[in-house]
Design an enzyme around this catalytic site. Structure first.
Site, short mmCIF file in Angstrom:
data_model
loop_
_atom_site.label_atom_id
_atom_site.label_comp_id
_atom_site.label_asym_id
_atom_site.label_seq_id
_atom_site.Cartn_x
_atom_site.Cartn_y
_atom_site.Cartn_z
N LYS A 76 -14.48 -7.65 -7.86
CA LYS A 76 -13.70 -8.54 -8.73
C LYS A 76 -13.03 -9.64 -7.88
O LYS A 76 -12.99 -10.81 -8.27
CB LYS A 76 -12.64 -7.74 -9.49
CG LYS A 76 -11.97 -8.56 -10.57
CD LYS A 76 -11.12 -7.70 -11.47
CE LYS A 76 -10.41 -8.56 -12.49
NZ LYS A 76 -9.60 -7.79 -13.40
N ASP A 77 -12.51 -9.25 -6.70
CA ASP A 77 -11.91 -10.24 -5.81
C ASP A 77 -12.96 -11.26 -5.35
O ASP A 77 -12.67 -12.45 -5.21
CB ASP A 77 -11.29 -9.55 -4.58
CG ASP A 77 -9.89 -9.00 -4.87
OD1 ASP A 77 -9.32 -9.38 -5.91
OD2 ASP A 77 -9.38 -8.20 -4.07
N HIS A 81 0.81 -1.22 0.00
CA HIS A 81 0.00 0.00 0.00
C HIS A 81 0.85 1.28 0.00
O HIS A 81 0.32 2.36 -0.19
CB HIS A 81 -1.00 -0.03 1.16
CG HIS A 81 -2.20 -0.88 0.82
ND1 HIS A 81 -3.44 -0.68 1.35
CD2 HIS A 81 -2.33 -1.92 -0.03
CE1 HIS A 81 -4.28 -1.57 0.85
NE2 HIS A 81 -3.62 -2.34 0.01
N SER A 129 -0.32 -0.97 -6.32
CA SER A 129 -0.20 -2.15 -7.19
C SER A 129 0.45 -1.77 -8.51
O SER A 129 0.26 -0.65 -9.00
CB SER A 129 -1.60 -2.72 -7.48
OG SER A 129 -2.10 -3.39 -6.37
N GLU A 141 5.68 -33.85 -1.53
CA GLU A 141 4.44 -33.35 -2.10
C GLU A 141 4.77 -32.68 -3.44
O GLU A 141 5.89 -32.20 -3.65
CB GLU A 141 3.83 -32.31 -1.16
CG GLU A 141 3.33 -32.90 0.14
CD GLU A 141 1.92 -33.43 0.03
OE1 GLU A 141 1.74 -34.57 -0.47
OE2 GLU A 141 1.00 -32.73 0.44
#
Ligand code: HEM
Length: 399
Positions: A242-243, A216, A220, A286
Protein backbone atom coordinates in the site's frame (compact mmCIF):
# COMPACT_ATOMS: atom_id res chain seq x y z
CA UNK A 1 0.57 -5.75 19.13
CA UNK A 2 3.79 -7.53 18.23
CA UNK A 3 3.67 -11.10 16.86
CA UNK A 4 5.54 -13.58 19.09
CA UNK A 5 9.14 -13.92 17.94
CA UNK A 6 9.39 -16.79 15.45
CA UNK A 7 12.56 -18.79 15.39
CA UNK A 8 13.89 -17.81 12.00
CA UNK A 9 17.56 -18.67 11.72
CA UNK A 10 19.71 -17.25 9.00
CA UNK A 11 22.61 -19.11 7.49
CA UNK A 12 25.91 -18.04 5.96
CA UNK A 13 27.15 -14.45 6.34
CA UNK A 14 23.64 -13.21 7.25
CA UNK A 15 23.47 -15.75 10.09
CA UNK A 16 26.98 -14.90 11.29
CA UNK A 17 26.11 -11.17 11.50
CA UNK A 18 22.62 -11.73 12.91
CA UNK A 19 23.86 -13.91 15.77
CA UNK A 20 26.28 -11.15 16.79
CA UNK A 21 24.07 -8.13 16.01
CA UNK A 22 20.45 -9.10 15.28
CA UNK A 23 19.84 -6.45 12.62
CA UNK A 24 18.15 -8.83 10.20
CA UNK A 25 15.88 -10.25 12.90
CA UNK A 26 15.22 -6.68 14.09
CA UNK A 27 14.27 -5.53 10.58
CA UNK A 28 12.01 -8.57 10.16
CA UNK A 29 10.24 -7.86 13.43
CA UNK A 30 9.78 -4.13 12.75
CA UNK A 31 9.04 -4.12 9.00
CA UNK A 32 7.91 -7.60 7.92
CA UNK A 33 5.93 -9.40 10.63
CA UNK A 34 5.06 -6.18 12.53
CA UNK A 35 1.29 -6.13 13.11
CA UNK A 36 -0.70 -3.19 11.77
CA UNK A 37 -4.41 -2.34 12.14
CA UNK A 38 -6.24 -3.66 9.07
CA UNK A 39 -8.38 -0.55 8.55
CA UNK A 40 -5.79 2.22 7.86
CA UNK A 41 -6.83 4.63 5.11
CA UNK A 42 -4.66 6.50 2.56
CA UNK A 43 -3.84 9.24 5.09
CA UNK A 44 -1.55 6.71 6.81
CA UNK A 45 0.62 6.73 3.64
CA UNK A 46 2.19 10.11 4.35
CA UNK A 47 4.70 9.00 6.99
CA UNK A 48 6.37 6.72 4.43
CA UNK A 49 6.15 9.45 1.77
CA UNK A 50 7.82 11.94 4.14
CA UNK A 51 10.62 9.50 4.90
CA UNK A 52 11.37 8.93 1.21
CA UNK A 53 11.22 12.65 0.31
CA UNK A 54 13.58 13.39 3.21
CA UNK A 55 16.14 10.96 1.76
CA UNK A 56 15.73 12.55 -1.70
CA UNK A 57 16.27 16.02 -0.18
CA UNK A 58 19.45 14.86 1.60
CA UNK A 59 20.82 13.23 -1.55
CA UNK A 60 20.14 16.20 -3.86
CA UNK A 61 21.26 18.64 -1.14
CA UNK A 62 24.71 17.02 -0.86
CA UNK A 63 25.28 17.39 -4.62
CA UNK A 64 24.05 21.00 -4.58
CA UNK A 65 26.39 21.77 -1.66
CA UNK A 66 29.35 20.54 -3.74
CA UNK A 67 28.83 23.50 -6.09
CA UNK A 68 27.50 26.13 -3.70
CA UNK A 69 29.50 29.11 -2.39
CA UNK A 70 28.23 30.49 0.96
CA UNK A 71 29.36 34.10 0.51
CA UNK A 72 27.39 37.24 -0.28
CA UNK A 73 29.57 37.82 -3.35
CA UNK A 74 29.44 34.25 -4.66
CA UNK A 75 26.15 32.62 -3.56
CA UNK A 76 23.81 33.92 -6.30
CA UNK A 77 26.33 33.23 -9.09
CA UNK A 78 27.05 29.72 -7.77
CA UNK A 79 23.32 28.88 -7.83
CA UNK A 80 23.03 30.29 -11.36
CA UNK A 81 26.00 28.11 -12.36
CA UNK A 82 24.25 25.05 -10.87
CA UNK A 83 21.19 25.87 -13.00
CA UNK A 84 23.08 26.61 -16.21
CA UNK A 85 26.52 24.94 -16.23
CA UNK A 86 26.68 21.98 -13.85
CA UNK A 87 25.62 18.79 -15.70
CA UNK A 88 22.03 18.01 -14.61
CA UNK A 89 22.39 20.80 -12.03
CA UNK A 90 19.01 22.24 -13.08
CA UNK A 91 17.42 18.87 -12.35
CA UNK A 92 19.04 18.55 -8.90
CA UNK A 93 17.97 22.06 -7.99
CA UNK A 94 14.46 21.64 -9.33
CA UNK A 95 14.02 18.37 -7.39
CA UNK A 96 15.36 20.03 -4.22
CA UNK A 97 13.12 23.12 -4.57
CA UNK A 98 9.96 21.24 -5.55
CA UNK A 99 10.78 18.61 -2.93
CA UNK A 100 10.83 21.25 -0.20
CA UNK A 101 7.29 22.36 -1.08
CA UNK A 102 5.97 18.82 -1.43
CA UNK A 103 7.63 17.84 1.85
CA UNK A 104 5.88 20.68 3.67
CA UNK A 105 2.54 19.81 2.01
CA UNK A 106 2.93 16.16 3.10
CA UNK A 107 3.94 17.32 6.59
CA UNK A 108 0.78 19.43 6.99
CA UNK A 109 -1.41 16.53 5.78
CA UNK A 110 0.39 14.19 8.24
CA UNK A 111 -0.14 16.67 11.10
CA UNK A 112 -3.82 17.39 10.36
CA UNK A 113 -4.43 13.63 10.02
CA UNK A 114 -3.03 13.25 13.55
CA UNK A 115 -5.28 16.03 14.84
CA UNK A 116 -8.39 14.61 13.14
CA UNK A 117 -7.93 11.04 14.34
CA UNK A 118 -6.66 11.96 17.82
CA UNK A 119 -3.24 10.38 17.20
CA UNK A 120 -1.78 12.76 19.82
CA UNK A 121 -3.65 11.02 22.63
CA UNK A 122 -2.48 8.49 25.13
CA UNK A 123 -0.39 6.32 24.52
CA UNK A 124 1.07 8.36 21.61
CA UNK A 125 1.85 11.67 23.38
CA UNK A 126 5.61 11.25 23.01
CA UNK A 127 5.20 10.26 19.35
CA UNK A 128 3.21 13.46 18.82
CA UNK A 129 5.84 15.56 20.62
CA UNK A 130 8.71 14.07 18.57
CA UNK A 131 6.64 14.89 15.46
CA UNK A 132 6.30 18.51 16.57
CA UNK A 133 10.03 18.74 17.26
CA UNK A 134 10.47 17.54 13.67
CA UNK A 135 8.05 20.22 12.45
CA UNK A 136 10.08 22.98 14.16
CA UNK A 137 13.37 21.58 12.87
CA UNK A 138 12.03 21.27 9.32
CA UNK A 139 10.71 24.85 9.41
CA UNK A 140 14.09 26.14 10.55
CA UNK A 141 15.83 24.09 7.85
CA UNK A 142 13.46 25.40 5.17
CA UNK A 143 13.95 29.02 6.27
CA UNK A 144 17.77 28.66 6.24
CA UNK A 145 17.65 26.95 2.83
CA UNK A 146 15.58 29.74 1.30
CA UNK A 147 18.21 32.35 2.25
CA UNK A 148 21.05 30.43 0.55
CA UNK A 149 20.43 31.43 -3.14
CA UNK A 150 20.86 35.07 -1.99
CA UNK A 151 18.18 36.47 -4.27
CA UNK A 152 16.01 39.45 -3.35
CA UNK A 153 13.48 37.33 -1.41
CA UNK A 154 16.27 35.41 0.35
CA UNK A 155 17.85 38.64 1.55
CA UNK A 156 14.68 40.45 2.55
CA UNK A 157 13.17 37.31 4.10
CA UNK A 158 16.24 37.02 6.34
CA UNK A 159 15.90 40.73 7.10
CA UNK A 160 12.22 40.39 8.16
CA UNK A 161 12.96 37.36 10.37
CA UNK A 162 15.98 39.14 11.89
CA UNK A 163 13.80 42.17 12.72
CA UNK A 164 11.01 39.96 14.08
CA UNK A 165 13.34 38.25 16.58
CA UNK A 166 14.86 41.69 17.26
CA UNK A 167 11.45 42.66 18.71
CA UNK A 168 11.87 40.25 21.66
CA UNK A 169 12.21 42.49 24.74
CA UNK A 170 15.58 42.42 26.47
CA UNK A 171 17.49 39.92 24.35
CA UNK A 172 16.08 40.94 20.93
CA UNK A 173 19.11 42.90 19.76
CA UNK A 174 21.45 40.15 20.83
CA UNK A 175 19.31 37.49 19.09
CA UNK A 176 19.12 39.52 15.88
CA UNK A 177 22.85 40.09 15.91
CA UNK A 178 23.50 36.41 16.63
CA UNK A 179 21.30 35.25 13.76
CA UNK A 180 22.66 37.71 11.24
CA UNK A 181 26.21 38.00 12.51
CA UNK A 182 25.95 41.77 11.99
CA UNK A 183 23.46 44.61 11.65
CA UNK A 184 22.08 43.27 8.37
CA UNK A 185 22.13 39.92 6.53
CA UNK A 186 25.54 39.33 4.94
CA UNK A 187 28.51 36.99 4.66
CA UNK A 188 28.36 35.83 8.28
CA UNK A 189 24.60 35.13 8.08
CA UNK A 190 25.14 33.03 4.96
CA UNK A 191 27.88 30.98 6.63
CA UNK A 192 25.74 30.40 9.71
CA UNK A 193 22.59 29.56 7.78
CA UNK A 194 24.46 27.22 5.40
CA UNK A 195 25.89 25.24 8.33
CA UNK A 196 22.49 25.30 10.06
CA UNK A 197 20.73 24.06 6.90
CA UNK A 198 23.23 21.25 6.32
CA UNK A 199 23.39 20.17 9.98
CA UNK A 200 19.63 20.36 10.62
CA UNK A 201 18.79 18.21 7.59
CA UNK A 202 20.77 15.29 9.08
CA UNK A 203 19.52 16.01 12.59
CA UNK A 204 15.96 15.69 11.19
CA UNK A 205 16.88 12.22 9.90
CA UNK A 206 18.05 11.27 13.41
CA UNK A 207 14.82 12.48 15.00
CA UNK A 208 12.78 10.60 12.36
CA UNK A 209 14.49 7.37 13.50
CA UNK A 210 13.44 8.26 17.08
CA UNK A 211 9.89 9.14 15.89
CA UNK A 212 9.47 5.75 14.21
CA UNK A 213 11.02 3.93 17.19
CA UNK A 214 8.42 5.57 19.46
CA UNK A 215 5.68 4.68 16.95
CA UNK A 216 6.70 1.01 17.06
CA UNK A 217 6.27 0.94 20.84
CA UNK A 218 2.65 2.17 20.83
CA UNK A 219 1.75 0.84 17.36
CA UNK A 220 -0.23 2.79 14.75
CA UNK A 221 -3.58 4.29 15.61
CA UNK A 222 -6.46 3.81 13.19
CA UNK A 223 -9.33 5.83 11.67
CA UNK A 224 -11.86 4.44 14.17
CA UNK A 225 -9.63 5.08 17.14
CA UNK A 226 -10.74 1.76 18.64
CA UNK A 227 -7.86 0.15 20.50
CA UNK A 228 -6.46 -2.40 20.40
CA UNK A 229 -7.51 -2.73 16.74
CA UNK A 230 -9.75 -5.80 16.46
CA UNK A 231 -8.18 -6.99 13.20
CA UNK A 232 -4.46 -6.73 12.46
CA UNK A 233 -2.32 -7.77 9.48
CA UNK A 234 1.45 -8.02 9.02
CA UNK A 235 3.20 -4.93 7.63
CA UNK A 236 4.52 -6.98 4.71
CA UNK A 237 2.96 -7.53 2.19
CA UNK A 238 -0.14 -5.53 3.18
CA UNK A 239 1.27 -2.10 4.01
CA UNK A 240 4.57 -2.45 2.13
CA UNK A 241 2.46 -2.70 -1.05
CA UNK A 242 0.00 0.00 0.00
CA UNK A 243 2.90 2.36 0.80
CA UNK A 244 4.45 1.52 -2.59
CA UNK A 245 1.23 2.55 -4.40
CA UNK A 246 1.04 5.82 -2.43
CA UNK A 247 4.70 6.51 -3.17
CA UNK A 248 4.26 5.80 -6.88
CA UNK A 249 1.40 8.32 -7.10
CA UNK A 250 3.42 10.86 -5.16
CA UNK A 251 6.48 10.38 -7.40
CA UNK A 252 4.20 10.89 -10.41
CA UNK A 253 3.01 14.23 -9.04
CA UNK A 254 6.62 15.13 -8.18
CA UNK A 255 7.75 14.33 -11.75
CA UNK A 256 4.91 16.32 -13.34
CA UNK A 257 5.89 19.37 -11.27
CA UNK A 258 9.65 19.01 -11.86
CA UNK A 259 9.44 18.40 -15.61
CA UNK A 260 6.38 20.43 -16.66
CA UNK A 261 6.04 23.18 -14.05
CA UNK A 262 9.55 23.60 -12.60
CA UNK A 263 8.89 27.24 -11.72
CA UNK A 264 5.56 26.70 -9.96
CA UNK A 265 7.15 26.97 -6.49
CA UNK A 266 9.72 29.62 -7.50
CA UNK A 267 9.36 33.29 -6.61
CA UNK A 268 10.41 35.47 -9.62
CA UNK A 269 11.98 38.11 -7.31
CA UNK A 270 14.43 35.50 -6.08
CA UNK A 271 16.00 35.40 -9.52
CA UNK A 272 17.25 38.96 -8.93
CA UNK A 273 20.50 39.12 -6.94
CA UNK A 274 20.10 40.36 -3.35
CA UNK A 275 20.20 44.13 -3.21
CA UNK A 276 20.33 45.66 0.30
CA UNK A 277 19.50 49.09 -1.19
CA UNK A 278 16.25 48.08 -2.87
CA UNK A 279 13.32 46.65 -0.87
CA UNK A 280 11.00 44.54 -3.09
CA UNK A 281 7.37 45.75 -3.32
CA UNK A 282 6.06 42.56 -1.70
CA UNK A 283 8.13 40.64 0.81
CA UNK A 284 6.48 37.31 1.42
CA UNK A 285 7.72 33.93 2.59
CA UNK A 286 7.25 30.58 0.87
CA UNK A 287 3.60 29.41 0.80
CA UNK A 288 4.06 27.03 3.75
CA UNK A 289 4.95 29.88 6.12
CA UNK A 290 2.09 32.13 4.95
CA UNK A 291 -0.42 31.16 7.69
CA UNK A 292 2.09 32.09 10.40
CA UNK A 293 3.07 35.24 8.49
CA UNK A 294 -0.67 36.07 8.30
CA UNK A 295 -0.91 35.84 12.12
CA UNK A 296 2.26 37.93 12.51
CA UNK A 297 0.73 40.68 10.42
CA UNK A 298 -2.75 40.58 11.96
CA UNK A 299 -1.49 41.52 15.42
CA UNK A 300 -0.75 45.24 15.75
CA UNK A 301 2.45 45.04 17.82
CA UNK A 302 5.57 43.41 16.35
CA UNK A 303 6.41 41.49 19.50
CA UNK A 304 2.73 40.58 20.03
CA UNK A 305 2.61 39.19 16.48
CA UNK A 306 5.69 37.09 17.16
CA UNK A 307 4.22 35.71 20.39
CA UNK A 308 0.85 34.88 18.81
CA UNK A 309 2.36 33.20 15.75
CA UNK A 310 4.91 31.18 17.76
CA UNK A 311 2.04 30.42 20.20
CA UNK A 312 0.09 28.88 17.30
CA UNK A 313 2.79 26.19 17.07
CA UNK A 314 3.25 25.85 20.83
CA UNK A 315 -0.49 25.13 21.23
CA UNK A 316 0.02 21.96 19.19
CA UNK A 317 2.41 20.70 21.89
CA UNK A 318 -0.41 21.02 24.45
CA UNK A 319 -3.02 19.11 22.40
CA UNK A 320 -2.66 15.81 24.38
CA UNK A 321 -3.51 17.66 27.60
CA UNK A 322 -6.13 20.05 26.21
CA UNK A 323 -8.16 17.19 24.78
CA UNK A 324 -8.77 14.50 27.37
CA UNK A 325 -11.69 12.67 25.77
CA UNK A 326 -11.08 8.89 25.61
CA UNK A 327 -12.74 8.87 22.15
CA UNK A 328 -9.91 9.37 19.68
CA UNK A 329 -11.39 9.68 16.20
CA UNK A 330 -13.25 12.84 15.12
CA UNK A 331 -15.53 10.45 13.25
CA UNK A 332 -17.44 9.91 16.51
CA UNK A 333 -17.15 13.49 17.87
CA UNK A 334 -19.42 15.94 15.99
CA UNK A 335 -18.37 19.01 18.02
CA UNK A 336 -14.67 18.24 17.66
CA UNK A 337 -15.24 17.61 13.94
CA UNK A 338 -16.75 21.10 13.55
CA UNK A 339 -13.73 22.47 15.44
CA UNK A 340 -11.41 20.70 12.97
CA UNK A 341 -13.32 22.23 10.05
CA UNK A 342 -12.97 25.66 11.66
CA UNK A 343 -9.25 25.06 12.23
CA UNK A 344 -8.56 24.02 8.62
CA UNK A 345 -10.58 26.97 7.21
CA UNK A 346 -8.83 29.39 9.60
CA UNK A 347 -5.39 28.02 8.62
CA UNK A 348 -6.13 28.39 4.89
CA UNK A 349 -7.59 31.87 5.44
CA UNK A 350 -4.50 32.93 7.39
CA UNK A 351 -2.42 31.76 4.43
CA UNK A 352 -4.48 34.04 2.15
CA UNK A 353 -4.04 36.91 4.65
CA UNK A 354 -0.26 36.36 4.62
CA UNK A 355 -0.33 36.59 0.83
CA UNK A 356 -2.46 39.73 0.65
CA UNK A 357 -0.90 41.65 3.53
CA UNK A 358 -3.08 42.35 6.51
CA UNK A 359 -4.77 45.58 5.51
CA UNK A 360 -8.45 46.57 5.37
CA UNK A 361 -10.71 43.56 5.09
CA UNK A 362 -7.70 41.18 5.18
CA UNK A 363 -6.76 42.58 8.58
CA UNK A 364 -10.25 41.80 9.94
CA UNK A 365 -10.21 38.32 8.36
CA UNK A 366 -6.72 37.74 9.78
CA UNK A 367 -7.85 38.57 13.31
CA UNK A 368 -11.01 36.47 13.09
CA UNK A 369 -9.05 33.51 11.67
CA UNK A 370 -6.38 33.86 14.40
CA UNK A 371 -9.12 33.76 17.05
CA UNK A 372 -10.74 30.75 15.37
CA UNK A 373 -7.37 28.93 15.26
CA UNK A 374 -6.80 29.52 18.97
CA UNK A 375 -10.45 28.70 19.77
CA UNK A 376 -10.07 25.18 18.40
CA UNK A 377 -7.40 24.40 21.00
CA UNK A 378 -8.53 26.52 23.94
CA UNK A 379 -12.33 26.23 23.63
CA UNK A 380 -13.39 23.34 21.37
CA UNK A 381 -10.87 20.79 22.69
CA UNK A 382 -11.67 21.21 26.41
CA UNK A 383 -15.44 21.60 25.75
CA UNK A 384 -15.70 18.57 23.49
CA UNK A 385 -13.53 16.58 25.94
CA UNK A 386 -16.28 17.00 28.52
CA UNK A 387 -19.20 16.37 26.12
CA UNK A 388 -17.90 13.71 23.74
CA UNK A 389 -16.63 10.88 25.91
CA UNK A 390 -18.46 7.82 24.50
CA UNK A 391 -18.35 5.83 21.28
CA UNK A 392 -21.76 5.32 19.61
CA UNK A 393 -23.27 1.90 20.45
CA UNK A 394 -22.05 -0.89 18.19
CA UNK A 395 -18.75 0.73 17.22
CA UNK A 396 -16.60 -0.85 19.89
CA UNK A 397 -14.83 -3.96 18.74
CA UNK A 398 -15.94 -3.73 15.09
CA UNK A 399 -13.10 -3.94 12.55
C1 HEM B 1 10.19 14.64 8.99
C2 HEM B 1 8.92 14.54 9.27
C3 HEM B 1 8.21 13.27 9.63
C4 HEM B 1 8.42 11.99 9.22
C5 HEM B 1 9.46 11.48 8.21
C6 HEM B 1 7.43 11.15 9.88
C7 HEM B 1 7.32 9.78 9.72
C8 HEM B 1 6.28 9.01 10.21
C9 HEM B 1 6.00 7.65 9.85
C10 HEM B 1 6.83 6.80 8.87
C11 HEM B 1 4.88 7.27 10.51
C12 HEM B 1 4.14 5.93 10.36
C13 HEM B 1 3.22 5.98 9.14
C14 HEM B 1 2.05 6.94 9.29
O1 HEM B 1 1.30 6.85 10.27
O2 HEM B 1 1.88 7.82 8.41
C15 HEM B 1 4.46 8.36 11.34
C16 HEM B 1 3.40 8.35 12.20
C17 HEM B 1 3.02 9.40 13.00
N1 HEM B 1 3.54 10.68 12.98
FE1 HEM B 1 5.10 11.30 11.87
N2 HEM B 1 6.65 11.94 10.68
C18 HEM B 1 7.09 13.25 10.56
C19 HEM B 1 6.55 14.36 11.17
C20 HEM B 1 5.49 14.35 12.04
C21 HEM B 1 4.83 15.51 12.59
C22 HEM B 1 5.17 16.96 12.27
C23 HEM B 1 3.85 15.05 13.41
C24 HEM B 1 2.85 15.85 14.19
C25 HEM B 1 3.08 16.52 15.18
C26 HEM B 1 3.87 13.61 13.39
C27 HEM B 1 3.07 12.79 14.13
C28 HEM B 1 2.87 11.43 13.89
C29 HEM B 1 1.89 10.61 14.57
C30 HEM B 1 0.95 11.08 15.69
C31 HEM B 1 1.97 9.34 14.01
C32 HEM B 1 1.14 8.10 14.37
C33 HEM B 1 -0.24 8.24 13.79
C34 HEM B 1 -1.14 7.07 14.05
O3 HEM B 1 -0.77 5.93 13.74
O4 HEM B 1 -2.27 7.31 14.56
N3 HEM B 1 4.87 13.22 12.54
N4 HEM B 1 5.33 9.43 11.14
Amino acid sequence: MQEPRRDVTYTGVAGWIDRRLPVITGFREEYVTYRMPANLNWLWNFGAILTVVLVVMLATGIFLALHYTPTAAGAFASVEAIDRQVPSGWLLRSIHMTGASLFMAALYIHLFRGLYYGSYKQPRELLWLTGLVLLCMVMLTAFAGYVLPWGQMSYWGADVVGKAVGAVPGIGDWLEHFLQGGDAPGDVSLHRLFILHFFMAFAVLGVVVLHVAVLHVSGSGNPKGVEPPPVTVPFHPYYSSKDAVGLALFVLLFAVLVFFFPMIVAEPDNYLPANPLQTPGDIEPEWYFLPFYGILQSVPSKFGGLVVSVGAILLLFLAPWLDTSPVKSARYRPVYRLGMLMLVVAFALLGAVGKHHAQGVWMILGRVATLAYYAHFLVVMPYSSRRERRLPPGVEGTP
